[in-house]
Design a protein around this motif. Sequence first.
Motif, short mmCIF file in Angstrom:
data_model
loop_
_atom_site.label_atom_id
_atom_site.label_comp_id
_atom_site.label_asym_id
_atom_site.label_seq_id
_atom_site.Cartn_x
_atom_site.Cartn_y
_atom_site.Cartn_z
N GLN A 233 -8.01 -10.09 15.84
CA GLN A 233 -8.33 -8.67 16.29
C GLN A 233 -6.82 -7.70 16.08
OE1 GLN A 233 -11.23 -7.17 16.98
NE2 GLN A 233 -12.22 -9.16 16.86
N GLU A 234 -6.17 -8.46 15.36
CA GLU A 234 -4.67 -7.70 15.46
C GLU A 234 -4.63 -6.65 14.36
OE1 GLU A 234 -1.72 -10.65 15.37
OE2 GLU A 234 -2.30 -11.73 17.01
N LEU A 235 -3.88 -5.94 14.39
CA LEU A 235 -3.55 -5.06 13.13
C LEU A 235 -3.09 -5.78 12.00
CD1 LEU A 235 -2.01 -2.01 14.90
CD2 LEU A 235 -4.46 -2.13 14.09
N CYS A 236 -3.52 -5.11 10.79
CA CYS A 236 -3.13 -5.68 9.56
C CYS A 236 -1.84 -5.17 9.28
CB CYS A 236 -4.06 -4.94 8.44
SG CYS A 236 -3.69 -5.43 6.90
N GLN A 237 -0.88 -6.41 8.87
CA GLN A 237 0.33 -6.19 8.86
C GLN A 237 0.69 -6.66 7.16
OE1 GLN A 237 2.27 -5.05 11.05
NE2 GLN A 237 0.79 -4.77 12.68
N PRO A 238 1.67 -5.76 6.76
CA PRO A 238 2.22 -6.28 5.24
C PRO A 238 2.85 -7.47 5.46
CG PRO A 238 2.74 -4.00 5.91
CD PRO A 238 2.30 -4.63 6.99
N ARG A 239 2.78 -8.40 4.49
CA ARG A 239 3.35 -9.66 4.57
C ARG A 239 4.64 -9.89 3.64
NH1 ARG A 239 -0.57 -14.14 4.89
NH2 ARG A 239 0.17 -14.72 6.81
N CYS A 240 4.17 -9.35 2.18
CA CYS A 240 5.11 -9.37 1.30
C CYS A 240 4.56 -8.53 -0.07
CB CYS A 240 5.44 -10.85 0.79
SG CYS A 240 3.93 -11.79 -0.40
N ALA A 241 5.32 -8.41 -0.95
CA ALA A 241 5.00 -7.78 -2.43
C ALA A 241 5.56 -8.26 -3.44
CB ALA A 241 5.15 -6.17 -2.26
N PHE A 242 5.01 -8.28 -4.49
CA PHE A 242 5.57 -8.90 -5.80
C PHE A 242 5.03 -8.21 -6.99
CE2 PHE A 242 2.16 -11.60 -4.04
CZ PHE A 242 1.13 -11.80 -5.06
N SER A 243 5.77 -8.05 -7.95
CA SER A 243 5.68 -7.37 -9.12
C SER A 243 4.76 -8.24 -10.22
CB SER A 243 6.85 -6.85 -9.79
OG SER A 243 7.73 -5.98 -9.00
N THR A 244 4.14 -7.51 -10.98
CA THR A 244 3.11 -8.34 -12.04
C THR A 244 3.65 -7.96 -13.15
OG1 THR A 244 1.45 -6.64 -12.11
CG2 THR A 244 1.26 -8.33 -10.48
N LEU A 245 3.11 -8.52 -14.23
CA LEU A 245 3.50 -8.32 -15.72
C LEU A 245 3.11 -7.10 -16.26
CD1 LEU A 245 4.97 -9.43 -18.31
CD2 LEU A 245 3.05 -10.55 -18.95
#
Length: 904
Positions: free
Chosen positions: A49-61
């Motif tokens: 039930q917790e709020l959605c939290q950003p975990r990481c981000a990565f670039s694509t080709l």
Amino acid sequence: MVQLYNLHPFGSQQVVPCKLEPERFCGGGRDALFVAAGCKVEAFAVTGQELCQPRCAFSTLGRVLCLAYSEAGDYLATIEEKNKATFLRAYVNWRSKRTENCRVCIRMVGHNVEAPFSETYKDQMSIVEMPLSEAPLCISCCPVKGDLLVGCSNKLVLFSLKYQIINEEFSILDFERSLIIHIDNIIPVEISFCVGYVALMSDLEVLILKLESDPKNGESVNHQPHKTNNSMKQTEDVNNETLQLESDDFVICQKPMELLGEKSSQSGISVTLESTGLADEKTNYYHVQHLLYKRFAPDISSYVFSDDIKLHSLQLLPIYQTGSLTSDRKNLSQEKELLSLFCFFSLPHVGYLYMVVKSVELMSVYQYPEKSQQAVLTPQFLHVIASNNLQCFTVRCSAAAAREEDPYVDTTLKACPPVSMDVCALRIQLFIGLKAICHFKNHLILLTKADPEAVPERRESPKRLLSRKGTSGKLKTPPVAEAGWNLYIVDTISPVQLYKEMVDYSNTYKTAKTQSCIHLLSEAHLLVRAALMDANNLEPGEKAELLEAFKESCGHLGDCYSRLDTQYSHLALPYYKMSGLSMAEVLARADWLLEDGSQKYERGLIFYLNHSLYENLDEELSEELAAKVVQMFHVAEPKQLPHILCSPSMKNINPLTAISHLSKLDTSGFSSILVALTKAAMALKMGDLDMHRNEMKSHPEMKLVCGFILEPRLLIQQRKGQIVPTELAAHLKDTQPGLLVASVLGLQKNNKIGVEEADSFFKSLICGPSFDIASIIPFLEPLSEDTIAGLSVHVLCQTRLKEYEQCIDTLLERCPEAIIPYANHELKEENRTLWWKKLLPELCHRIKCGGEKGQLYLSSLKETLSVAAVELELRDFLNVLPEDGTAAFFLPYLLYCSRKKSLT
């Protein structure tokens, strides 16, 4: 039209904090949500039930055209586009990416990592490049093994998930291109893959295949293409020629077609396997089995709109064996055992759900109230999005899987709502501007976008739309990003909470005795059953709550069917059994009175009680409830009254009440005999011996034997697993022993009781001191000594008649292993001399004669000599020994006998 209920399957809602407008998104595993926009992927954590939290981000080709997440291996697969070229990549160990700018390792598939570089892989994300000779169009990950299937314009490529073992503590996830499936005449738009099952879909066609391993282990792998179907080559050539005849003035429409099982190999689609993996791999696919081919014809009236005639949302849904998962969370996804598999695909206005394991059959057809855009199938629901609403339909997956898992379903022991039961819509929720949907665990991910103005759609040539060859498999370029979008996470409420709401809702139909009440309660039952099958997603303590709800739902369904007088009323029995309710509790729930004040007992309740009273439930009804049961059967099933009164559960019935109802019966034939015996038993119970004798004398003894055969429980009952003679049997032992024995033998001969039951009965009766054995000997002659029970009865009778020597002969011949226990028990005091006067010489004689029982006789002889050596003086002991025996064999017993006095 599908029936609609106004229930509330959707619970909390939150917005995913994306920075850019999502172009593609997917979720899966424990908590993973991926959102692709431009040349970037954002990963979010979705937990409880917790709020959605950003975990990481990565670039694509390049820009992401397709996303797929695999829980097995915990990797993300993508199709990316850059400079009009497409690339297939897998993002591995992505959870280790702490910041967007941290180091990333890029390697080619199958590349062996050298030891000096292995340590760097532990704490950084890796990107695995998988080059292909043709542009990838679609991808699918196997939910069980994690293998990756890639769809191209004329083939499917299978990359098997494997691990490179670097050392004892560390291994690296990798892939191997193990198989190429060449498929002619169909361009896949979507594919789905699950443990060897392959489903692929074009705009108007669906093909389901099963890849099979060679049954012969160790057979060499053929690395050349293996053609599995060329029977329709001529037909396809004709089709190609037909397509060439098309012009701008004419459109050739292929007829709709559905081919199931092996008949689907006649579809005209050629399938060829080419193995590219290593020969020593554990799993190699060598053969293909065709399961389903379905082709749709476009609606000519709407052919100008391309989206109106295209399939969407292809999905294979597995259901696993309950309890087959191990407690090791690391290997959880690899330990699942497939129980059943389902395939879903949809047109804009109708969806189709098939079962594809063991047999292929259409389970459900879903008629949508308006044009659908996308759908996702779960074990509990089918979620469908239209432009302005979210629709939730019920599914029959758990009903089909239950029958695969438990062979006792659809018997008198267990039941389950039928697979053929009409589906229904639980809710149609208003949701403006829906564009896309995905699902994992109990989360629905929804993309909405408000269109500022209607943009007219591009129309295509009818020939391009209706021709199989003319359809392009290239993915659409997403429109330019505009304001007014949101990505939502909508949670479905807990199964128990929705179950309770469905039960409350069903109460509105309860008084009407309609099928609507049964239908909604059946939906509630299947919801709970599906949740129990999906044990991997249950929270701690939730399973116990679900099991309680499951039993409660069975009780509700039992109540419904008990009130019916239809061909389905018999279902009251298995549902009440599964509910765990006692007979007393069921009777307390029953509705006795009608609206006009009269009483009517429906067939469902009578069927349940009739069967339950025939079983040995070890439940005794109170005098009040027993009288109520007698009244019910007197009204509804009067012929069953004698049988009902003989049930151990009716022990507390007032004999006067029973005799009163029995006296009102219209008797004829054997039923009159059965009524007389039952009245005799009841008269004996209340101490009226005159009435008892009169009823017993009302028919000849042979007819009375027939009456006992009709109802064995007049003589023998089982209580807590033990055979117990009735009060009537005990009375007949003293008054009519011949009738008693003849009746029990009749029961055994007619398979009414087993051999062991008859044996137990005679031990319990014959051993009584008042039993006149001589009077029943003529009746025991038909009882064979070839069975343990028959032999036991004969030996018991001979022992009671003090025919010990005959017993010794019988046991030595029939069952020599029992002779010593029998002698220890019976040859005592004045009969003790039979040890050396009868048993000893008999054993010596039989040992001389030889035979297969020689070792048994020898062992018994040693025991007998030990007894004789203790009981006899030395001179007497010498006299009973055989004259031609071996001295060395008898010497130890002689020495013991000679030293006996000095020892004492």
